[in-house]
Write a protein that holds these residues in place. Structure first.
Motif, short mmCIF file in Angstrom:
data_model
loop_
_atom_site.label_atom_id
_atom_site.label_comp_id
_atom_site.label_asym_id
_atom_site.label_seq_id
_atom_site.Cartn_x
_atom_site.Cartn_y
_atom_site.Cartn_z
N PRO A 89 7.55 -1.91 -0.76
CA PRO A 89 6.61 -1.81 -1.89
C PRO A 89 6.98 -2.69 -3.07
O PRO A 89 6.11 -3.05 -3.87
N GLU A 90 8.27 -3.06 -3.20
CA GLU A 90 8.67 -3.89 -4.33
C GLU A 90 8.32 -5.37 -4.15
O GLU A 90 8.40 -6.16 -5.10
N VAL A 91 7.90 -5.76 -2.95
CA VAL A 91 7.53 -7.15 -2.70
C VAL A 91 6.18 -7.43 -3.36
O VAL A 91 5.21 -6.69 -3.13
N PRO A 92 6.06 -8.48 -4.19
CA PRO A 92 4.77 -8.81 -4.80
C PRO A 92 3.69 -8.98 -3.74
O PRO A 92 3.96 -9.45 -2.62
N VAL A 93 2.48 -8.62 -4.08
CA VAL A 93 1.42 -8.52 -3.07
C VAL A 93 1.16 -9.85 -2.36
O VAL A 93 0.99 -9.88 -1.13
N ALA A 94 1.12 -10.97 -3.08
CA ALA A 94 0.87 -12.25 -2.43
C ALA A 94 1.99 -12.60 -1.45
O ALA A 94 1.75 -13.10 -0.35
N ASP A 95 3.23 -12.32 -1.86
CA ASP A 95 4.36 -12.57 -0.96
C ASP A 95 4.30 -11.65 0.25
O ASP A 95 4.64 -12.05 1.36
N ALA A 96 3.86 -10.40 0.05
CA ALA A 96 3.73 -9.47 1.17
C ALA A 96 2.73 -9.99 2.20
O ALA A 96 2.94 -9.89 3.41
N ASP A 142 -12.61 -9.13 3.84
CA ASP A 142 -12.76 -7.70 3.59
C ASP A 142 -11.49 -6.94 4.00
O ASP A 142 -11.00 -6.07 3.26
N MET A 143 -10.96 -7.25 5.18
CA MET A 143 -9.76 -6.57 5.67
C MET A 143 -8.58 -6.84 4.74
O MET A 143 -7.81 -5.93 4.41
N LEU A 144 -8.44 -8.10 4.33
CA LEU A 144 -7.32 -8.46 3.47
C LEU A 144 -7.47 -7.82 2.08
O LEU A 144 -6.49 -7.34 1.50
N ALA A 145 -8.69 -7.80 1.56
CA ALA A 145 -8.93 -7.17 0.25
C ALA A 145 -8.58 -5.69 0.29
O ALA A 145 -8.01 -5.15 -0.67
N ASP A 146 -8.89 -5.04 1.41
CA ASP A 146 -8.58 -3.61 1.54
C ASP A 146 -7.08 -3.35 1.46
O ASP A 146 -6.63 -2.45 0.76
N VAL A 147 -6.30 -4.16 2.20
CA VAL A 147 -4.85 -3.91 2.23
C VAL A 147 -4.20 -4.33 0.91
O VAL A 147 -3.22 -3.72 0.46
N ILE A 148 -4.75 -5.35 0.24
CA ILE A 148 -4.24 -5.74 -1.07
C ILE A 148 -4.51 -4.62 -2.08
O ILE A 148 -3.63 -4.24 -2.86
N ALA A 149 -5.73 -4.09 -2.07
CA ALA A 149 -6.08 -2.99 -2.97
C ALA A 149 -5.19 -1.78 -2.71
O ALA A 149 -4.75 -1.09 -3.64
N GLU A 150 -4.92 -1.54 -1.44
CA GLU A 150 -4.05 -0.41 -1.06
C GLU A 150 -2.66 -0.57 -1.66
O GLU A 150 -2.09 0.36 -2.21
N GLN A 152 -1.85 -2.36 -4.24
CA GLN A 152 -1.92 -2.36 -5.70
C GLN A 152 -2.33 -1.00 -6.28
O GLN A 152 -2.25 -0.80 -7.49
N GLY A 153 -2.78 -0.11 -5.41
CA GLY A 153 -3.20 1.20 -5.88
C GLY A 153 -4.50 1.17 -6.66
O GLY A 153 -4.69 1.94 -7.61
N VAL A 154 -5.41 0.28 -6.24
CA VAL A 154 -6.70 0.17 -6.93
C VAL A 154 -7.81 0.43 -5.93
O VAL A 154 -7.58 0.55 -4.72
N ALA A 155 -9.04 0.49 -6.41
CA ALA A 155 -10.19 0.75 -5.55
C ALA A 155 -10.42 -0.41 -4.58
O ALA A 155 -10.05 -1.56 -4.87
N ALA A 161 -8.49 -7.64 -6.46
CA ALA A 161 -8.05 -7.59 -5.07
C ALA A 161 -8.91 -8.48 -4.19
O ALA A 161 -8.40 -9.22 -3.34
N ARG A 162 -10.21 -8.45 -4.41
CA ARG A 162 -11.10 -9.28 -3.60
C ARG A 162 -10.94 -10.76 -3.94
O ARG A 162 -11.01 -11.62 -3.06
#
Length: 208
Positions: A89-96, A142-150, A152-155, A161-162
């Motif tokens: 979880p500590e890995v920045p989202v783009a790096d993840a 869409d799939m990538l936006a969903d996992v990024i939002a997940e 980041q803890g956002v909708a 995220a999108r």
């Protein structure tokens, strides 16, 4: 009367079932790609593909709703999503995202790379697949936006995220071109990351 399966055995049974399904799916796709190469996409029928894969046409349709789906369906996107979820979880989202992509692509065999190369070649040469490829790209965003939002803890429909998902897909298509003859290496993913940094620099002067 059916015998209950011991709880301890269920994961193994489930795993075996999934491996058999994956093997059948791969056999159908390999048979289809061979026929497409030998006699052309338009001349190849579902019945021919099923016969070459040694399955029934009804089995074919359980794995692929149409002949187009043999080419359009990307088996790697769900694997990438799971690899992204598995990053600490500590890995920045783009790096993840980049780490997840790299982990999946590094595990591909030479045969899988060749199959992917042939799949991408069909997109470039079969006009009726172009629209489906565009829709597949939208689905990937869409799939990538969903996992990024997940992460980041956002909708799920969060604008940021999108936007990040769209940027990552666009940059990946630019610097990790599909259909290349060999696997991606660390330098390829470094270029994607550098491009993201440059994109941020380019966007910083924008007035909100």
């Amino acid at each position: 009367m059916t015998r209950d399966v011991p709880a301890a055995a269920r994961p193994a049974v489930s795993g075996l079932r999934e491996r058999k399904k994956a093997k059948t799916r791969a056999a159908i796709r390999d048979a289809a790609m061979g026929l497409f190469a030998a006699q052309g996409y338009a001349a190849t029928t579902v019945e021919q593909i099923a016969e070459a894969a040694e399955v029934s046409p009804s089995t074919f349709f359980r794995y692929f709703p149409t002949k187009e789906d043999v080419v359009v369906t990307d088996d790697y996107d769900p694997l990438i999503v799971e690899a992204i979820r598995a990053q600490p979880p500590e890995v920045p989202v783009a790096d993840a995202v980049l780490l997840g992509m790299r982990q999946v692509f590094e595990q591909l065999t030479e045969a899988e790379w060749e199959s992917e190369r042939r799949r991408q070649q069909l997109f470039r040469t079969v006009p009726e697949l172009v629209a489906r490829q565009l829709q597949a790209t939208v689905t990937a965003v869409d799939m990538l936006a969903d996992v990024i939002a997940e992460r980041q803890g956002v909708a799920r429909d969060d604008l940021g995220a999108r936007a990040l998902a769209g940027a990552l897909v666009g940059i990946s298509l630019t610097f990790l071109p599909p259909g290349r003859s060999g696997p991606y290496d660390a330098a390829d993913f470094d270029r994607v990351r550098a491009a993201l940094v440059e994109l941020r620099a380019q966007l910083d002067p924008l007035t909100p």
